[in-house]
Design a protein around this motif. Structure first.
Motif, PDB file in Angstrom:
ATOM      1  N   PHE A 105       0.864  -1.175   0.000  1.00  0.00           N
ATOM      2  CA  PHE A 105       0.000   0.000   0.000  1.00  0.00           C
ATOM      3  C   PHE A 105       0.905   1.230   0.000  1.00  0.00           C
ATOM      4  CE2 PHE A 105      -2.161  -3.347   2.415  1.00  0.00           C
ATOM      5  CZ  PHE A 105      -3.282  -3.509   1.627  1.00  0.00           C
ATOM      6  N   ILE A 106       0.522   2.256  -0.764  1.00  0.00           N
ATOM      7  CA  ILE A 106       1.272   3.507  -0.797  1.00  0.00           C
ATOM      8  C   ILE A 106       0.376   4.620  -0.279  1.00  0.00           C
ATOM      9  CG2 ILE A 106       2.601   5.121  -2.193  1.00  0.00           C
ATOM     10  CD1 ILE A 106       2.979   2.939  -4.264  1.00  0.00           C
ATOM     11  N   ALA A 107       0.813   5.282   0.785  1.00  0.00           N
ATOM     12  CA  ALA A 107       0.070   6.391   1.379  1.00  0.00           C
ATOM     13  C   ALA A 107       1.006   7.586   1.538  1.00  0.00           C
ATOM     14  CB  ALA A 107      -0.514   5.987   2.734  1.00  0.00           C
ATOM     15  N   GLN A 108       0.425   8.761   1.661  1.00  0.00           N
ATOM     16  CA  GLN A 108       1.219   9.989   1.768  1.00  0.00           C
ATOM     17  C   GLN A 108       1.025  10.632   3.138  1.00  0.00           C
ATOM     18  OE1 GLN A 108       1.376  12.923  -1.581  1.00  0.00           O
ATOM     19  NE2 GLN A 108       0.662  14.381  -0.043  1.00  0.00           N
ATOM     20  N   PHE A 116       6.259   9.286   0.812  1.00  0.00           N
ATOM     21  CA  PHE A 116       5.327   8.160   0.725  1.00  0.00           C
ATOM     22  C   PHE A 116       5.701   7.133   1.779  1.00  0.00           C
ATOM     23  CE2 PHE A 116       4.463   8.525  -4.141  1.00  0.00           C
ATOM     24  CZ  PHE A 116       3.606   9.584  -3.904  1.00  0.00           C
ATOM     25  N   TRP A 117       4.683   6.473   2.335  1.00  0.00           N
ATOM     26  CA  TRP A 117       4.891   5.293   3.173  1.00  0.00           C
ATOM     27  C   TRP A 117       4.447   4.073   2.390  1.00  0.00           C
ATOM     28  CZ3 TRP A 117       2.568   6.920   8.578  1.00  0.00           C
ATOM     29  CH2 TRP A 117       3.510   7.736   9.244  1.00  0.00           C
ATOM     30  N   LEU A 118       5.268   3.036   2.431  1.00  0.00           N
ATOM     31  CA  LEU A 118       4.923   1.753   1.824  1.00  0.00           C
ATOM     32  C   LEU A 118       4.671   0.737   2.922  1.00  0.00           C
ATOM     33  CD1 LEU A 118       6.100   3.262  -0.638  1.00  0.00           C
ATOM     34  CD2 LEU A 118       7.179   1.107  -1.330  1.00  0.00           C
ATOM     35  N   ASP A 119       3.430   0.303   3.042  1.00  0.00           N
ATOM     36  CA  ASP A 119       3.007  -0.728   3.997  1.00  0.00           C
ATOM     37  C   ASP A 119       3.263  -2.070   3.307  1.00  0.00           C
ATOM     38  OD1 ASP A 119       1.492  -2.638   5.350  1.00  0.00           O
ATOM     39  OD2 ASP A 119      -0.323  -1.427   5.474  1.00  0.00           O
ATOM     40  N   ILE A 120       4.235  -2.841   3.817  1.00  0.00           N
ATOM     41  CA  ILE A 120       4.751  -4.006   3.102  1.00  0.00           C
ATOM     42  C   ILE A 120       4.872  -5.209   4.041  1.00  0.00           C
ATOM     43  CG2 ILE A 120       6.090  -2.555   1.533  1.00  0.00           C
ATOM     44  CD1 ILE A 120       8.564  -3.328   3.230  1.00  0.00           C
TER      45      ILE A 120
END
Length: 244
Positions: A59-62, A68-72
């Motif tokens: 998931f990419i959120a700002q 950007f944050w990448l939920d991985i």
């Protein structure tokens, strides 16, 4: 009694990417359109091999302008960072692993009005020093909270959640036919369109080139999808699963 529940997703990690070339850098290598990402909108995307096979999804959120944050998947975050750095070249992009300081929670059930998120998948907003978002794959999965470990309990209380059961969350996800990373998709072998990425908005067909686009587009436009990940209902005892 609260009917809004939260489950900590211990297996999730968090990467931070920032810099002047951030959008252009990611736009050329991930399957979705990163120009859609704003403080109010998150997306789901994948990183593929040049041959179009699955490597990572996230998931990419700002959380703030230019970041950007990448939920991985936490266990595979170093592999993703290594691969991203290969393509970074001279791009002005900085990467940091925030997994030790942040955690991810899945929120599901009857979402209270005070949560104040639009109904569409991926809708997001800042909360404290974190982000609250509707699951970008399907709004009915529920919400995700990305928050500092030291403040997540306070934020969950503010949102009005009660402790949930992981099995309840998984049942909800599976019933909607939502894949969960490398648990459901074989690394370097899985094809995105066999795993719902088109229907679930994980691929943008108008954005231009990305890594592995040729096979992905050929699979769609030539109708080459021969199998699909789908939910099923079983009457009676479930059959035994073969070892993977």
């Amino acid at each position: 009694m609260s009917r809004f529940f939260a489950v900590k997703l211990e297996e999730r990690g968090l990467l931070s990417l920032s810099g002047n070339d951030l959008r252009d850098f990611l736009q050329g290598i991930v399957t979705n359109d990163v120009n859609r990402v704003t403080a109010e909108q998150a997306i789901w995307a994948a990183f593929l091999t040049p041959q179009g096979k699955y490597l990572h999804d996230f998931f990419i959120a700002q959380p703030s302008q230019g970041t950007f944050w990448l939920d991985i998947e936490a266990a595979r975050r170093q592999d993703l960072m290594k691969r991203l750095k290969i393509y970074k070249l001279r791009s002005q992009v900085e990467m940091a692993d925030l997994s030790e300081d942040f955690e991810v929670h899945a929120l599901y059930g009857e979402i209270p009005e005070h949560v104040s998120l639009p109904d569409q998948a991926g809708a997001s907003r800042p909360i404290g020093e974190g982000i609250l978002l509707r699951d970008p794959r399907h709004a009915d999965v529920g919400l995700r909270l990305i928050a500092p470990r030291a403040k997540s309990a306070e934020l969950l209380k503010e949102l009005g959640t009660a402790p949930g059961e992981r099995d309840d969350y998984e049942s909800r996800r599976i019933a909607l036919g939502i894949p969960d990373g490398s648990r459901d998709m074989e690394i370097e072998k899985a094809v995105l369109l066999e795993n719902g990425f088109d229907e679930l908005g994980g691929v943008d067909w108008q954005k231009g080139c990305f890594m592995g686009q040729e096979l992905t587009a050929r699979t769609k436009y030539r109708g080459l999808v021969k199998k699909r990940l789908l939910p099923v209902e079983v009457e009676g005892p479930c059959p035994r699963l073969a070892a993977r």
